[in-house]
Scaffold this motif. Structure first.
Motif, PDB file in Angstrom:
ATOM      1  N   LEU A  35       0.856  -1.184   0.000  1.00  0.00           N
ATOM      2  CA  LEU A  35       0.000   0.000   0.000  1.00  0.00           C
ATOM      3  C   LEU A  35       0.892   1.235   0.000  1.00  0.00           C
ATOM      4  O   LEU A  35       1.714   1.415   0.898  1.00  0.00           O
ATOM      5  CB  LEU A  35      -0.904   0.016   1.238  1.00  0.00           C
ATOM      6  CG  LEU A  35      -1.770   1.263   1.430  1.00  0.00           C
ATOM      7  CD1 LEU A  35      -2.804   1.377   0.317  1.00  0.00           C
ATOM      8  CD2 LEU A  35      -2.455   1.250   2.788  1.00  0.00           C
ATOM      9  N   THR A  36       0.735   2.066  -1.021  1.00  0.00           N
ATOM     10  CA  THR A  36       1.494   3.309  -1.121  1.00  0.00           C
ATOM     11  C   THR A  36       0.490   4.448  -1.161  1.00  0.00           C
ATOM     12  O   THR A  36      -0.358   4.510  -2.055  1.00  0.00           O
ATOM     13  CB  THR A  36       2.367   3.332  -2.386  1.00  0.00           C
ATOM     14  OG1 THR A  36       3.230   2.189  -2.385  1.00  0.00           O
ATOM     15  CG2 THR A  36       3.208   4.593  -2.442  1.00  0.00           C
ATOM     16  N   GLU A  85      -5.971 -11.598   4.015  1.00  0.00           N
ATOM     17  CA  GLU A  85      -6.512 -12.561   3.061  1.00  0.00           C
ATOM     18  C   GLU A  85      -7.417 -11.822   2.086  1.00  0.00           C
ATOM     19  O   GLU A  85      -7.957 -10.749   2.390  1.00  0.00           O
ATOM     20  CB  GLU A  85      -7.311 -13.644   3.796  1.00  0.00           C
ATOM     21  CG  GLU A  85      -6.481 -14.437   4.796  1.00  0.00           C
ATOM     22  CD  GLU A  85      -7.341 -15.363   5.649  1.00  0.00           C
ATOM     23  OE1 GLU A  85      -8.589 -15.207   5.598  1.00  0.00           O
ATOM     24  OE2 GLU A  85      -6.783 -16.221   6.337  1.00  0.00           O
ATOM     25  N   GLU A  86      -7.565 -12.404   0.894  1.00  0.00           N
ATOM     26  CA  GLU A  86      -8.413 -11.802  -0.122  1.00  0.00           C
ATOM     27  C   GLU A  86      -9.806 -11.525   0.437  1.00  0.00           C
ATOM     28  O   GLU A  86     -10.408 -12.382   1.090  1.00  0.00           O
ATOM     29  CB  GLU A  86      -8.522 -12.717  -1.348  1.00  0.00           C
ATOM     30  CG  GLU A  86      -7.204 -12.905  -2.091  1.00  0.00           C
ATOM     31  CD  GLU A  86      -6.729 -11.631  -2.770  1.00  0.00           C
ATOM     32  OE1 GLU A  86      -7.584 -10.856  -3.240  1.00  0.00           O
ATOM     33  OE2 GLU A  86      -5.504 -11.404  -2.817  1.00  0.00           O
ATOM     34  N   GLY A  87     -10.282 -10.317   0.203  1.00  0.00           N
ATOM     35  CA  GLY A  87     -11.629  -9.961   0.645  1.00  0.00           C
ATOM     36  C   GLY A  87     -11.697  -9.284   1.997  1.00  0.00           C
ATOM     37  O   GLY A  87     -12.752  -8.767   2.368  1.00  0.00           O
ATOM     38  N   THR A  91      -9.643  -0.930   7.369  1.00  0.00           N
ATOM     39  CA  THR A  91      -9.916   0.437   7.801  1.00  0.00           C
ATOM     40  C   THR A  91      -8.616   1.042   8.327  1.00  0.00           C
ATOM     41  O   THR A  91      -7.624   0.335   8.554  1.00  0.00           O
ATOM     42  CB  THR A  91     -10.992   0.471   8.895  1.00  0.00           C
ATOM     43  OG1 THR A  91     -10.557  -0.346  10.005  1.00  0.00           O
ATOM     44  CG2 THR A  91     -12.317  -0.072   8.374  1.00  0.00           C
ATOM     45  N   PHE A  92      -8.628   2.361   8.572  1.00  0.00           N
ATOM     46  CA  PHE A  92      -7.380   3.056   8.876  1.00  0.00           C
ATOM     47  C   PHE A  92      -7.529   3.971  10.087  1.00  0.00           C
ATOM     48  O   PHE A  92      -8.602   4.519  10.357  1.00  0.00           O
ATOM     49  CB  PHE A  92      -6.920   3.861   7.658  1.00  0.00           C
ATOM     50  CG  PHE A  92      -6.657   3.008   6.452  1.00  0.00           C
ATOM     51  CD1 PHE A  92      -5.432   2.395   6.270  1.00  0.00           C
ATOM     52  CD2 PHE A  92      -7.656   2.791   5.512  1.00  0.00           C
ATOM     53  CE1 PHE A  92      -5.192   1.581   5.171  1.00  0.00           C
ATOM     54  CE2 PHE A  92      -7.436   1.978   4.406  1.00  0.00           C
ATOM     55  CZ  PHE A  92      -6.201   1.379   4.234  1.00  0.00           C
ATOM     56  N   ARG A  93      -6.392   4.153  10.794  1.00  0.00           N
ATOM     57  CA  ARG A  93      -6.315   5.066  11.928  1.00  0.00           C
ATOM     58  C   ARG A  93      -5.013   5.852  11.835  1.00  0.00           C
ATOM     59  O   ARG A  93      -4.072   5.444  11.146  1.00  0.00           O
ATOM     60  CB  ARG A  93      -6.335   4.300  13.257  1.00  0.00           C
ATOM     61  CG  ARG A  93      -7.546   3.398  13.478  1.00  0.00           C
ATOM     62  CD  ARG A  93      -7.431   2.712  14.824  1.00  0.00           C
ATOM     63  NE  ARG A  93      -8.353   1.600  14.972  1.00  0.00           N
ATOM     64  CZ  ARG A  93      -8.342   0.732  15.978  1.00  0.00           C
ATOM     65  NH1 ARG A  93      -7.425   0.870  16.945  1.00  0.00           N
ATOM     66  NH2 ARG A  93      -9.202  -0.257  16.038  1.00  0.00           N
ATOM     67  N   ILE A 111     -11.007  -0.173   2.322  1.00  0.00           N
ATOM     68  CA  ILE A 111     -10.615  -0.764   1.046  1.00  0.00           C
ATOM     69  C   ILE A 111     -10.523  -2.281   1.222  1.00  0.00           C
ATOM     70  O   ILE A 111     -10.343  -2.793   2.331  1.00  0.00           O
ATOM     71  CB  ILE A 111      -9.281  -0.195   0.526  1.00  0.00           C
ATOM     72  CG1 ILE A 111      -8.134  -0.560   1.473  1.00  0.00           C
ATOM     73  CG2 ILE A 111      -9.377   1.303   0.340  1.00  0.00           C
ATOM     74  CD1 ILE A 111      -6.772  -0.154   0.921  1.00  0.00           C
ATOM     75  N   VAL A 112     -10.643  -2.992   0.120  1.00  0.00           N
ATOM     76  CA  VAL A 112     -10.639  -4.459   0.145  1.00  0.00           C
ATOM     77  C   VAL A 112      -9.209  -4.958  -0.060  1.00  0.00           C
ATOM     78  O   VAL A 112      -8.489  -4.485  -0.948  1.00  0.00           O
ATOM     79  CB  VAL A 112     -11.563  -5.025  -0.944  1.00  0.00           C
ATOM     80  CG1 VAL A 112     -11.563  -6.555  -0.894  1.00  0.00           C
ATOM     81  CG2 VAL A 112     -12.975  -4.480  -0.777  1.00  0.00           C
ATOM     82  N   PHE A 113      -8.795  -5.898   0.765  1.00  0.00           N
ATOM     83  CA  PHE A 113      -7.456  -6.484   0.637  1.00  0.00           C
ATOM     84  C   PHE A 113      -7.297  -7.097  -0.752  1.00  0.00           C
ATOM     85  O   PHE A 113      -8.131  -7.876  -1.213  1.00  0.00           O
ATOM     86  CB  PHE A 113      -7.255  -7.560   1.709  1.00  0.00           C
ATOM     87  CG  PHE A 113      -5.883  -8.174   1.708  1.00  0.00           C
ATOM     88  CD1 PHE A 113      -4.904  -7.718   2.559  1.00  0.00           C
ATOM     89  CD2 PHE A 113      -5.568  -9.216   0.840  1.00  0.00           C
ATOM     90  CE1 PHE A 113      -3.631  -8.285   2.578  1.00  0.00           C
ATOM     91  CE2 PHE A 113      -4.303  -9.781   0.834  1.00  0.00           C
ATOM     92  CZ  PHE A 113      -3.331  -9.320   1.697  1.00  0.00           C
ATOM     93  N   ASP A 114      -6.210  -6.733  -1.400  1.00  0.00           N
ATOM     94  CA  ASP A 114      -5.898  -7.260  -2.732  1.00  0.00           C
ATOM     95  C   ASP A 114      -4.390  -7.422  -2.800  1.00  0.00           C
ATOM     96  O   ASP A 114      -3.635  -6.450  -2.628  1.00  0.00           O
ATOM     97  CB  ASP A 114      -6.389  -6.297  -3.810  1.00  0.00           C
ATOM     98  CG  ASP A 114      -6.221  -6.852  -5.220  1.00  0.00           C
ATOM     99  OD1 ASP A 114      -5.342  -7.706  -5.428  1.00  0.00           O
ATOM    100  OD2 ASP A 114      -6.971  -6.415  -6.112  1.00  0.00           O
TER     101      ASP A 114
END
Length: 253
Positions: A35-36, A85-87, A91-93, A111-114
Motif C-alpha cells: 500500500l502506497t 486474506e483476499e476480501g 480500515t485506517f487510523r 478498502i478491500v485487501f488485494d
C-alpha cells in the motif's frame, strides 16, 4: 496463492527513527499487500514524519507505517505492507507521535485487501481523514417557530438549516455569534467548524375571534399597555367595532 514482494527504499536525513505505536499481526496470514499512499486531514495533505498510519481489519492491526519524505515527488509518502486474506475489509487510523495520542478523526472508506496492492510512488492513493463538527441551532424566542438541520457533520459537508415560523410570528434571520448570516428561512453552508446558530423570529399579530350576544358582554384578555395614552390608543384601534371600554371595577372610556 499470490504474494506481493516489495522493496522499500527510504532515505532518511536527520533525527531519530521513532518506534511504531502499533504492532501488525502477520503470523496467521500467508498473503501480504503493498500500500502506497499519502494522508490528508480535512482535505489538506500532511507534511511531516510524526504521523503513523495503521491498517486494521476487525480491530486487528494488519499494517503500520510512518511517513517518509520522497524527494522526487516532494511528498510525505507511506509505504506499507498489509497482511491478510483476499476480501478482508481494511480500515485506517492515525497516531500522532508528537502528541502521543490517536487522532479522533473519521477514517476514509474501507478498502478491500488485494495482493496486487494499491498506489505507487508516483501515483499514491489518497486517504483523507476528516473531523466531524456539531451544528447546534436554537430558536429565539422559543415560541417563535421550529427549526431543522441541527446535527453532526463531516468537514466539507453541506448543512441546510430550515426555519418555520409559528402562527403569529415571522422569521427574521439566522445569526452566528450575534452576526447576521442569512435572511432566508432555508440556509445552506459548507461545514468547516462547530457552530451555534440562532433562528430569530418576531411577533407579528395575534388574532382572536369572539362571538358576542346582544347587550353587554364581558370579555378580557392580556394586553400590554404602555404610556398615558395607551387606553385611548386601544379605543381608537377598535374604531366603530366598540362603543365603550369599561373597567370591571370602576371607570370607563
Amino acid at each position: 496463492m499470490r504474494k506481493a514482494i516489495v522493496l522499500l527504499l527510504a532515505c532518511l536525513s536527520g533525527g531519530w527513527l521513532m518506534a511504531n505505536h502499533w504492532t501488525p499481526v502477520s503470523a496467521p496470514y500467508e498473503e501480504n499487500m503493498p500500500l502506497t499512499c499519502v494522508v490528508q486531514i480535512n482535505g489538506v495533505e500532511q507534511q511531516g514524519t510524526t504521523l503513523e498510519l495503521g491498517a486494521f481489519c476487525d480491530g486487528e492491526c494488519r499494517g503500520s507505517q510512518m511517513a517518509v519524505y520522497f524527494e522526487p515527488e516532494q511528498r510525505y509518502i507511506y509505504q506499507m505492507i498489509v497482511f491478510g486474506e483476499e476480501g478482508d475489509m481494511l480500515t485506517f487510523r492515525l497516531y500522532d507521535h508528537a502528541t502521543q495520542q490517536e487522532l479522533d478523526l473519521v477514517a476514509p472508506e474501507a478498502i478491500v485487501f488485494d495482493a496486487f496492492g494499491y498506489g505507487t510512488l508516483s501515483n499514491p492513493i489518497v486517504l483523507n481523514f476528516r473531523q466531524n463538527y456539531d451544528i447546534v441551532v436554537t430558536v429565539n424566542p422559543e415560541v417563535g417557530g421550529t427549526v431543522m438541520g441541527a446535527g453532526t457533520y463531516l468537514h466539507g459537508e453541506t448543512a441546510t438549516l430550515t426555519a418555520t415560523a409559528n402562527e403569529g410570528y415571522a422569521f427574521i434571520n439566522w445569526t452566528l455569534d450575534g452576526e447576521e448570516v442569512s435572511t432566508e428561512a432555508e440556509y445552506s453552508f459548507v461545514v468547516t467548524e462547530a457552530a451555534d446558530y440562532v433562528a430569530n423570529f418576531e411577533l407579528t399579530a395575534i388574532t382572536q375571534t369572539v362571538t358576542l350576544s346582544a347587550g353587554w358582554n364581558w370579555w378580557s384578555g392580556y394586553i400590554e399597555l404602555d404610556g398615558a395614552n395607551s387606553l385611548q390608543d386601544l379605543e381608537e384601534a377598535l374604531g366603530t367595532n366598540g362603543l365603550m371600554i369599561k373597567s370591571q371595577n370602576n371607570g370607563y372610556a
